[in-house]
Scaffold this motif. Sequence first.
Motif, PDB file in Angstrom:
ATOM      1  N   GLN A 357       0.817  -1.215   0.000  1.00  0.00           N
ATOM      2  CA  GLN A 357       0.000   0.000   0.000  1.00  0.00           C
ATOM      3  C   GLN A 357       0.850   1.265   0.000  1.00  0.00           C
ATOM      4  O   GLN A 357       0.360   2.344  -0.327  1.00  0.00           O
ATOM      5  N   MET A 358       2.139   1.135   0.364  1.00  0.00           N
ATOM      6  CA  MET A 358       3.027   2.293   0.391  1.00  0.00           C
ATOM      7  C   MET A 358       3.804   2.472  -0.910  1.00  0.00           C
ATOM      8  O   MET A 358       4.568   3.416  -1.061  1.00  0.00           O
ATOM      9  N   ALA A 359       3.610   1.541  -1.846  1.00  0.00           N
ATOM     10  CA  ALA A 359       4.330   1.619  -3.118  1.00  0.00           C
ATOM     11  C   ALA A 359       3.859   2.815  -3.941  1.00  0.00           C
ATOM     12  O   ALA A 359       2.668   3.126  -3.968  1.00  0.00           O
ATOM     13  N   LEU A 360       4.789   3.487  -4.587  1.00  0.00           N
ATOM     14  CA  LEU A 360       4.478   4.593  -5.505  1.00  0.00           C
ATOM     15  C   LEU A 360       5.060   4.253  -6.875  1.00  0.00           C
ATOM     16  O   LEU A 360       6.143   4.723  -7.241  1.00  0.00           O
ATOM     17  N   PRO A 361       4.373   3.393  -7.633  1.00  0.00           N
ATOM     18  CA  PRO A 361       4.891   3.032  -8.963  1.00  0.00           C
ATOM     19  C   PRO A 361       4.806   4.219  -9.914  1.00  0.00           C
ATOM     20  O   PRO A 361       4.048   5.166  -9.696  1.00  0.00           O
ATOM     21  N   GLY A 362       5.568   4.167 -10.968  1.00  0.00           N
ATOM     22  CA  GLY A 362       5.524   5.246 -11.952  1.00  0.00           C
ATOM     23  C   GLY A 362       6.257   6.499 -11.533  1.00  0.00           C
ATOM     24  O   GLY A 362       5.982   7.590 -12.051  1.00  0.00           O
ATOM     25  N   ALA A 363       7.213   6.381 -10.599  1.00  0.00           N
ATOM     26  CA  ALA A 363       7.929   7.567 -10.111  1.00  0.00           C
ATOM     27  C   ALA A 363       8.735   8.233 -11.222  1.00  0.00           C
ATOM     28  O   ALA A 363       8.764   9.467 -11.315  1.00  0.00           O
ATOM     29  N   ALA A 364       9.391   7.436 -12.060  1.00  0.00           N
ATOM     30  CA  ALA A 364      10.190   8.023 -13.141  1.00  0.00           C
ATOM     31  C   ALA A 364       9.305   8.815 -14.104  1.00  0.00           C
ATOM     32  O   ALA A 364       9.684   9.889 -14.583  1.00  0.00           O
ATOM     33  N   ASP A 365       8.102   8.305 -14.397  1.00  0.00           N
ATOM     34  CA  ASP A 365       7.164   9.027 -15.260  1.00  0.00           C
ATOM     35  C   ASP A 365       6.772  10.361 -14.627  1.00  0.00           C
ATOM     36  O   ASP A 365       6.715  11.395 -15.316  1.00  0.00           O
ATOM     37  N   ALA A 366       6.477  10.312 -13.307  1.00  0.00           N
ATOM     38  CA  ALA A 366       6.045  11.537 -12.615  1.00  0.00           C
ATOM     39  C   ALA A 366       7.147  12.587 -12.598  1.00  0.00           C
ATOM     40  O   ALA A 366       6.897  13.774 -12.816  1.00  0.00           O
ATOM     41  N   ILE A 367       8.390  12.146 -12.346  1.00  0.00           N
ATOM     42  CA  ILE A 367       9.514  13.094 -12.309  1.00  0.00           C
ATOM     43  C   ILE A 367       9.780  13.665 -13.699  1.00  0.00           C
ATOM     44  O   ILE A 367      10.014  14.867 -13.862  1.00  0.00           O
ATOM     45  N   ALA A 368       9.707  12.804 -14.719  1.00  0.00           N
ATOM     46  CA  ALA A 368       9.891  13.289 -16.094  1.00  0.00           C
ATOM     47  C   ALA A 368       8.822  14.330 -16.439  1.00  0.00           C
ATOM     48  O   ALA A 368       9.105  15.328 -17.114  1.00  0.00           O
ATOM     49  N   GLY A 369       7.608  14.103 -15.952  1.00  0.00           N
ATOM     50  CA  GLY A 369       6.544  15.072 -16.184  1.00  0.00           C
ATOM     51  C   GLY A 369       6.856  16.421 -15.572  1.00  0.00           C
ATOM     52  O   GLY A 369       6.628  17.474 -16.193  1.00  0.00           O
ATOM     53  N   GLU A 370       7.427  16.399 -14.357  1.00  0.00           N
ATOM     54  CA  GLU A 370       7.811  17.661 -13.706  1.00  0.00           C
ATOM     55  C   GLU A 370       8.952  18.340 -14.446  1.00  0.00           C
ATOM     56  O   GLU A 370       8.999  19.568 -14.549  1.00  0.00           O
ATOM     57  N   ILE A 371       9.877  17.548 -14.968  1.00  0.00           N
ATOM     58  CA  ILE A 371      10.999  18.117 -15.743  1.00  0.00           C
ATOM     59  C   ILE A 371      10.464  18.855 -16.966  1.00  0.00           C
ATOM     60  O   ILE A 371      10.862  19.993 -17.255  1.00  0.00           O
ATOM     61  N   TYR A 372       9.530  18.234 -17.667  1.00  0.00           N
ATOM     62  CA  TYR A 372       8.980  18.873 -18.864  1.00  0.00           C
ATOM     63  C   TYR A 372       8.158  20.103 -18.529  1.00  0.00           C
ATOM     64  O   TYR A 372       8.131  21.080 -19.288  1.00  0.00           O
TER      65      TYR A 372
END
Length: 375
Positions: A357-372
């Motif tokens: 329940q504490m897993a946060l999958p897709g972190a690389a996608d989320a960070i890439a989104g913030e970069i863009y």
Amino acid sequence: MEHKAIRAIISGGGTGGHIFPAVSIANKLRELNPGSEILFVGAEGRMEMEKVPASGYEIKALPITGLSRGFSKANLALPFKVVRSLRMAKRIIREFRPDIAIGVGGYASAPLLYAAQRLGIPTLIQEQNGFAGLTNKILGRKAKRICVAYEGMERFFPKDRIVLTGNPVRSSIKEANAALRDEGTAFYGFNPEKKHILIIGGSLGSRTLNVSMKNWIDAGCPGGEGVEVLWQCGKYYWKEVDSFMEAAAAEGKKVVGIVHTDFIARMDLAYAMADMVISRSGASSISELCIAGKAAVFVPSPNVTEDHQTHNAMALVRRGAGMLVKDSEAPEILMKTAVELLADGKKMAEMEKNIRQMALPGAADAIAGEIYRLV
């Protein structure tokens, strides 16, 4: 959505816990647009200088080092290394002309991000731990975005620039099914009918975890009937542990079913075959365990700034998603605690449910989104 090609510098390293997330971010940027130019900046002589080129990326080195504890002649040279690293960082930025500078922690991220901020380059910090270190707290004042893995980080950073993304993990790490578990036990030569403990002390190894394991073997592996162990002892301790295992076998001690190795390349299979894990509580290890959904006993390292590994582990312990054994107590009670947990199926199942329940999958996608969003 079409993503334009960008130029990004990613700085940091020192341990696998910094390097693997950094490479995951770079891979995601390349996936979004193969034309993106990505340059890594690390510290001379550190692990990133080997691991990053092996992942297919260019890296430049800064002479920066950390502050040694107690009196050390090396500390006298530190101010000169800082000044030189700042000058080199500015030159690298001017030559590469990045759209953004990303810091993932480690010695090199400080001079690189500081120089980028002074030169007007937008910066993003990926803070992996539940307790921010002094460097990131200072850099966070001018960072455009701070990507975090834990709630409550407004204690350290401006609230309006914090985004909860989680920590990127290696793409191969996932929750195991029965087929992957069988593949893992076969890969490491284990008996699928037995229970399995995975011991990981980080990419460099952990003396405390190694001593704990040696003590357990010397005592005859009490409680270890029907248990097999994959023991990652680390490259610094490999020769010492290998000699110990040879001597233990010669003395007739129980070493059958214990596989020791300096480094685990197939972590996906190691997690898959493990029924439970003993680990330090670095941010990347915790993030991978959440994704893999494994019950774990954490032994926070006392040799880290701000005792951040204890903060990381306690975030899970408070939610019934892990157990904690103090480093000072581990040599005596760690393996006893582990085999007792392994025998308690109800408690194991509850911990596995809570850590998933504490897993946060897709972190690389989320960070890439913030970069863009920034560039």
